[in-house]
Motif scaffolding. Structure first.
Motif, mmCIF file in Angstrom:
data_model
loop_
_atom_site.group_PDB
_atom_site.id
_atom_site.type_symbol
_atom_site.label_atom_id
_atom_site.label_comp_id
_atom_site.label_asym_id
_atom_site.label_seq_id
_atom_site.Cartn_x
_atom_site.Cartn_y
_atom_site.Cartn_z
ATOM 1 N N GLY A 25 -3.705 11.752 1.849
ATOM 2 C CA GLY A 25 -4.559 10.619 1.482
ATOM 3 C C GLY A 25 -5.263 10.056 2.693
ATOM 4 O O GLY A 25 -5.550 10.784 3.653
ATOM 5 N N GLY A 27 -4.048 8.482 4.894
ATOM 6 C CA GLY A 27 -3.172 8.706 6.040
ATOM 7 C C GLY A 27 -3.529 9.974 6.795
ATOM 8 O O GLY A 27 -3.412 10.031 8.019
ATOM 9 N N ASN A 28 -3.962 11.013 6.081
ATOM 10 C CA ASN A 28 -4.259 12.288 6.735
ATOM 11 C C ASN A 28 -5.610 12.278 7.425
ATOM 12 O O ASN A 28 -5.839 13.058 8.339
ATOM 13 C CB ASN A 28 -4.274 13.425 5.714
ATOM 14 N N ILE A 101 1.838 -1.808 -0.484
ATOM 15 C CA ILE A 101 1.160 -0.608 0.005
ATOM 16 C C ILE A 101 -0.131 -0.398 -0.767
ATOM 17 O O ILE A 101 -1.211 -0.270 -0.199
ATOM 18 C CB ILE A 101 2.067 0.619 -0.142
ATOM 19 N N TYR A 105 -3.918 -0.525 0.540
ATOM 20 C CA TYR A 105 -4.477 0.834 0.481
ATOM 21 C C TYR A 105 -5.755 0.829 -0.362
ATOM 22 O O TYR A 105 -6.744 1.479 -0.037
ATOM 23 C CB TYR A 105 -3.433 1.743 -0.152
ATOM 24 N N PHE A 225 3.968 7.539 6.949
ATOM 25 C CA PHE A 225 2.774 7.124 6.204
ATOM 26 C C PHE A 225 2.126 8.344 5.560
ATOM 27 O O PHE A 225 1.805 8.341 4.371
ATOM 28 C CB PHE A 225 1.801 6.443 7.166
ATOM 29 N N SER A 226 1.948 9.391 6.355
ATOM 30 C CA SER A 226 1.201 10.543 5.866
ATOM 31 C C SER A 226 1.918 11.237 4.708
ATOM 32 O O SER A 226 1.283 11.655 3.738
ATOM 33 C CB SER A 226 0.971 11.521 7.012
ATOM 34 N N LEU A 227 3.242 11.364 4.832
ATOM 35 C CA LEU A 227 3.960 11.984 3.707
ATOM 36 C C LEU A 227 4.154 10.972 2.583
ATOM 37 O O LEU A 227 4.262 11.343 1.415
ATOM 38 C CB LEU A 227 5.322 12.505 4.173
ATOM 39 N N GLY A 228 4.187 9.697 2.960
ATOM 40 C CA GLY A 228 4.442 8.665 1.947
ATOM 41 C C GLY A 228 5.903 8.678 1.516
ATOM 42 O O GLY A 228 6.201 8.669 0.322
ATOM 43 N N ILE A 233 8.272 7.442 -3.925
ATOM 44 C CA ILE A 233 7.126 8.075 -4.568
ATOM 45 C C ILE A 233 7.504 9.485 -5.032
ATOM 46 O O ILE A 233 7.300 9.848 -6.199
ATOM 47 C CB ILE A 233 5.917 8.108 -3.605
ATOM 48 N N LEU A 387 8.263 1.322 5.363
ATOM 49 C CA LEU A 387 8.556 2.745 5.166
ATOM 50 C C LEU A 387 9.802 3.188 5.941
ATOM 51 O O LEU A 387 10.666 3.853 5.375
ATOM 52 C CB LEU A 387 7.353 3.618 5.548
HETATM 53 N N1 PFF Z 1 0.775 9.521 1.899
HETATM 54 C C1 PFF Z 1 -0.475 8.975 1.477
HETATM 55 C C2 PFF Z 1 -1.408 8.884 2.648
HETATM 56 O O1 PFF Z 1 -1.159 9.500 3.667
HETATM 57 O O2 PFF Z 1 -2.442 8.240 2.580
HETATM 58 C C3 PFF Z 1 -0.327 7.718 0.706
HETATM 59 C C4 PFF Z 1 0.644 6.709 1.181
HETATM 60 C C5 PFF Z 1 1.812 6.494 0.505
HETATM 61 C C6 PFF Z 1 0.389 5.938 2.277
HETATM 62 C C7 PFF Z 1 2.713 5.561 0.911
HETATM 63 C C8 PFF Z 1 1.269 4.977 2.697
HETATM 64 C C9 PFF Z 1 2.434 4.827 2.018
HETATM 65 F F1 PFF Z 1 3.283 3.900 2.423
#
Ligand code: PFF
Length: 446
Positions: A25, A27-28, A101, A105, A225-228, A233, A387
């Motif tokens: 998302g 995050g990446n 979040i 977001y 964050f990137s994996l969430g 989730i 997180l």
């Molecule tokens: N993993 C996703 C991203 O990288 O954008 C979404 C996400 C989920 C971001 C949970 C942050 C989070 F706390």
């Protein structure tokens, strides 16, 4: 009363695409590029990959397994695995965390949508200075809130249609499209003159940078964050997975997919940044100020930019579905109301939670703590506190609370080397490193 059967994914591919969509998302793309940019590129990437392997992957396996075993939402899952202990609090934390979040977001996703539309219409390319363009947009009280609303409305609409007919159906076509876009962008960026410098930045580590403790803290925060992970989730998505579906291979594919997407997005961004002599360490504004001014100069840059913001919107959406599903699953069970009713009410509440973050650049700009405005506080709090806390809870629960006897079969693992390494990571490695990152962040905030 007839027992309503729980929804399930239509296929394993559908589950995998939805899960990669969830992980990949903002995050990446938005966050990875600026955090890697600020922390030295390749040296950061190296530490990041280690965090993903030894902390991220074990937690993804744990989350999916807990959800699949319980076939229920975050709170129910922790409770049914250990009814005798208060682990359900970890589920409650995750449900509550998802409001924050998704709240903030949705705001950044709204910016991405605004930029996509402005890139399509050409407005973005007429702006003489992109830093003014961005700041003027955010200084308006209403506009960012409207774009945030639109992204929340789409998310609510899709999640209201259900796991198979909403989330899975959209991910099935959107994820391949997003993968194709990011590949095209990277392939094009690599033909630019300064591509070699960008490649060096991303892949040739400066070993001395590994001496800075900040790089480790940033890498752990970014991996989460990137994996969430840590916010139930994958647990919730896993709860729609049939018991016959194997977890470790699915988790590995999700983690590899997420990391690849970040790296390929980096391949699209850094060669371009270096080709135009720009600074990769611009912070969170990299995607919204540095990149648009770069796209405006680049050959075929308008196309490139439009695709880039389209990618950002699509990637954000597929993640928003999954964050929303955590409280939706919980409140559907708790209230017994229909998916549609629950999703609509939650969509409205989460939108409102995000509004102060949207207004943090205009009428609420005077509210700051340690120099951070409201949105930055949400972002900082989520990545560095919420997180990690959820991550520690998940790791400790699986490693110690669920216990070897139940956890190993629960995750389709055995008492062999792989199973032992998995448990060791959950019991020691993850809690220890997350705790170190957690405390060093508390000091940063002082
Ligand atoms: N993993 C996703 C991203 O990288 O954008 C979404 C996400 C989920 C971001 C949970 C942050 C989070 F706390």
């Amino acid at each position: 009363m007839t027992q309503v059967t729980r929804e399930h994914w239509a296929s394993r591919t559908g589950f995998l695409l939805a899960s990669i969509g969830s992980a990949a998302g903002l995050g990446n793309i938005w966050r990875f590029s600026y955090v890697a940019g600020e922390n030295g590129g390749a040296s950061f990437l190296l530490v990041y990959v280690l965090c993903v392997l030894f902390i991220g992957l074990p937690i993804v396996i744990a989350e999916i397994s807990i959800g699949r075993a319980a076939q229920g939402d975050a709170v129910l899952a922790f409770r049914s695995a250990r009814p005798d202990r208060p682990w359900f609090v970890a589920g409650g934390l995750a449900v509550a965390g998802c409001f924050f979040i998704l709240g903030f977001y949705g705001v950044i996703a709204g910016w991405a949508l605004k930029y996509f539309v402005a890139a399509l219409s050409g407005e973005l390319w007429q702006a003489p200075q992109h830093n003014h363009y961005f700041k003027d947009f955010l200084a308006q009280p209403l506009a960012p809130v409207i774009w945030q609303f639109l992204m929340m409305a789409v998310t609510t609409g899709v999640v209201a249609c259900g796991v198979q007919r909403g989330i899975e159906a959209v991910n099935r076509w959107l994820m391949p499209v997003l993968a194709a876009i990011v590949a095209v962008l990277a392939a094009y960026a690599l033909t630019l003159d300064g591509a070699a410098k960008g490649l060096n930045f991303l892949f040739a580590p400066d070993w001395s940078a590994l001496r800075h403790p900040q790089i480790y803290v940033a890498a752990i925060g970014q991996a989460f964050f990137s994996l969430g992970i840590g916010m139930a989730i994958f647990l919730t998505y896993g709860s729609y997975l049939a018991r016959s579906q194997r977890v470790p291979s699915a988790a590995a594919l999700i983690v590899v997919g997420d990391t690849l997407l970040a790296v390929v997005a980096g391949l699209a961004i850094f060669p371009a940044v270096f080709s135009f002599g720009l600074n990769p360490a611009e912070g969170p504004e990299l995607a919204f100020i540095t990149l648009p001014s770069l796209f405006a100069l680049m050959p075929a840059g308008h196309w490139f930019g439009t695709l880039f913001f389209g990618l950002l919107v699509g990637a954000a959406l597929t993640s928003m579905f999954s964050i929303m599903e955590v409280p939706v699953a919980y409140f559907m069970r708790r209230t017994g109301r229909s998916r549609r009713a629950v999703t609509l009410s939650l969509g409205a509440v989460i939108f409102l939670v995000g509004v102060p973050a949207s207004l943090g650049y205009s009428i609420l700009a005077t509210i700051t703590i340690a120099g951070r405005n409201i949105l930055e506080l949400y972002d900082f709090g989520v990545a560095n506190f919420l997180l990690p806390l959820g991550g520690i809870a998940t790791a400790l629960f699986t490693g110690w609370g669920w216990g070897r006897i139940r956890a190993l079969p629960g995750a389709d693992l055995h008492d062999n080397a792989t199973g032992k390494i998995w448990l060791f990571c959950l019991r020691f490695i993850a809690p220890m490193f997350i705790a170190i990152a957690f405390f060093s962040n508390s000091m940063v905030l002082d």
